[in-house]
Design a protein around this motif. Structure first.
Motif, PDB file in Angstrom:
ATOM      1  N   GLU A   1       0.830  -1.213   0.000  1.00 18.21           N
ATOM      2  CA  GLU A   1       0.000   0.000   0.000  1.00 18.21           C
ATOM      3  C   GLU A   1       0.865   1.263   0.000  1.00 18.21           C
ATOM      4  OE1 GLU A   1      -2.175  -3.440   1.477  1.00 18.21           O
ATOM      5  OE2 GLU A   1      -0.384  -2.511   2.311  1.00 18.21           O
ATOM      6  N   ILE A   2       1.910   1.276   0.819  1.00 15.12           N
ATOM      7  CA  ILE A   2       2.812   2.437   0.859  1.00 15.12           C
ATOM      8  C   ILE A   2       3.549   2.558  -0.469  1.00 15.12           C
ATOM      9  CG2 ILE A   2       4.875   3.410   1.951  1.00 15.12           C
ATOM     10  CD1 ILE A   2       2.427   3.667   3.708  1.00 15.12           C
ATOM     11  N   ASP A   3       4.002   1.445  -1.014  1.00 13.94           N
ATOM     12  CA  ASP A   3       4.699   1.474  -2.302  1.00 13.94           C
ATOM     13  C   ASP A   3       3.775   2.007  -3.396  1.00 13.94           C
ATOM     14  OD1 ASP A   3       7.018   0.871  -3.989  1.00 13.94           O
ATOM     15  OD2 ASP A   3       5.724  -0.683  -4.841  1.00 13.94           O
ATOM     16  N   ASP A   4       2.527   1.566  -3.402  1.00 12.58           N
ATOM     17  CA  ASP A   4       1.561   2.062  -4.399  1.00 12.58           C
ATOM     18  C   ASP A   4       1.332   3.564  -4.245  1.00 12.58           C
ATOM     19  OD1 ASP A   4       1.308  -0.496  -5.396  1.00 12.58           O
ATOM     20  OD2 ASP A   4      -0.624  -0.888  -4.422  1.00 12.58           O
ATOM     21  N   MET A   5       1.241   4.024  -2.982  1.00 11.65           N
ATOM     22  CA  MET A   5       1.038   5.447  -2.733  1.00 11.65           C
ATOM     23  C   MET A   5       2.240   6.257  -3.226  1.00 11.65           C
ATOM     24  SD  MET A   5       0.821   7.540   0.860  1.00 11.65           S
ATOM     25  CE  MET A   5       2.528   7.091   1.133  1.00 11.65           C
ATOM     26  N   LEU A   6       3.454   5.776  -2.938  1.00 13.70           N
ATOM     27  CA  LEU A   6       4.656   6.468  -3.406  1.00 13.70           C
ATOM     28  C   LEU A   6       4.709   6.502  -4.933  1.00 13.70           C
ATOM     29  CD1 LEU A   6       7.335   5.057  -0.950  1.00 13.70           C
ATOM     30  CD2 LEU A   6       6.447   7.397  -1.023  1.00 13.70           C
ATOM     31  N   THR A   7       4.360   5.400  -5.566  1.00 13.82           N
ATOM     32  CA  THR A   7       4.343   5.343  -7.023  1.00 13.82           C
ATOM     33  C   THR A   7       3.359   6.353  -7.586  1.00 13.82           C
ATOM     34  OG1 THR A   7       4.965   3.004  -7.007  1.00 13.82           O
ATOM     35  CG2 THR A   7       3.930   3.851  -9.022  1.00 13.82           C
ATOM     36  N   MET A   8       2.159   6.418  -7.026  1.00 14.03           N
ATOM     37  CA  MET A   8       1.142   7.355  -7.491  1.00 14.03           C
ATOM     38  C   MET A   8       1.587   8.799  -7.302  1.00 14.03           C
ATOM     39  SD  MET A   8      -1.478   9.580  -6.304  1.00 14.03           S
ATOM     40  CE  MET A   8      -1.520   9.127  -4.600  1.00 14.03           C
ATOM     41  N   MET A   9       2.128   9.115  -6.117  1.00 14.23           N
ATOM     42  CA  MET A   9       2.556  10.489  -5.836  1.00 14.23           C
ATOM     43  C   MET A   9       3.721  10.899  -6.739  1.00 14.23           C
ATOM     44  SD  MET A   9       2.261  10.478  -1.673  1.00 14.23           S
ATOM     45  CE  MET A   9       2.917  12.121  -1.468  1.00 14.23           C
ATOM     46  N   ALA A  10       4.674  10.002  -6.933  1.00 13.40           N
ATOM     47  CA  ALA A  10       5.820  10.306  -7.791  1.00 13.40           C
ATOM     48  C   ALA A  10       5.372  10.517  -9.235  1.00 13.40           C
ATOM     49  CB  ALA A  10       6.855   9.189  -7.701  1.00 13.40           C
ATOM     50  N   CYS A  11       4.492   9.657  -9.703  1.00 13.01           N
ATOM     51  CA  CYS A  11       3.978   9.769 -11.070  1.00 13.01           C
ATOM     52  C   CYS A  11       3.237  11.088 -11.257  1.00 13.01           C
ATOM     53  CB  CYS A  11       3.068   8.581 -11.372  1.00 13.01           C
ATOM     54  SG  CYS A  11       2.470   8.553 -13.064  1.00 13.01           S
ATOM     55  N   ALA A  12       2.429  11.469 -10.285  1.00 16.33           N
ATOM     56  CA  ALA A  12       1.659  12.708 -10.369  1.00 16.33           C
ATOM     57  C   ALA A  12       2.572  13.928 -10.446  1.00 16.33           C
ATOM     58  CB  ALA A  12       0.727  12.831  -9.168  1.00 16.33           C
ATOM     59  N   ARG A  13       3.768  13.829  -9.859  1.00 16.54           N
ATOM     60  CA  ARG A  13       4.710  14.946  -9.863  1.00 16.54           C
ATOM     61  C   ARG A  13       5.770  14.822 -10.953  1.00 16.54           C
ATOM     62  NH1 ARG A  13       2.403  14.287  -5.291  1.00 16.54           N
ATOM     63  NH2 ARG A  13       2.066  15.963  -3.809  1.00 16.54           N
ATOM     64  N   GLY A  14       5.771  13.700 -11.648  1.00 13.54           N
ATOM     65  CA  GLY A  14       6.748  13.493 -12.720  1.00 13.54           C
ATOM     66  C   GLY A  14       8.166  13.287 -12.214  1.00 13.54           C
TER      67      GLY A  14
END
Length: 74
Positions: free
Chosen positions: A12-25
């Motif tokens: 869950e934390i890994d998915d959240m980090l992936t989503m946040m990083a992707c959203a910020r490029g």
């Protein structure tokens, strides 16, 4: 000299980090570096022992700032 580290986290934390990083490029590594800098900023403020803290503010229509929250536990 840069150092590396291995971090074990829940999916869950890994998915959240992936989503946040992707959203910020940015990469997850860069996102985590920024998070550590933010933690250091909060820690540094708390060490001043003058009532300073890390918090959240909202910019109001008249361009003033209103405190909306304080980060605790850094």
């Amino acid at each position: 000299m840069k150092r590396s580290m291995t971090v074990t986290m829940s999916p869950e934390i890994d998915d959240m980090l992936t989503m946040m990083a992707c959203a910020r490029g940015i990469s997850k590594g860069e996102l985590m570096r920024r998070a550590f800098y933010l933690m250091k900023a909060g820690y540094d403020e708390a060490q001043k022992c003058d009532g300073s803290s890390l918090g959240f503010v909202k910019r109001m229509p008249d361009n003033t700032l209103k405190a909306t929250g304080v980060v605790k536990g850094l």
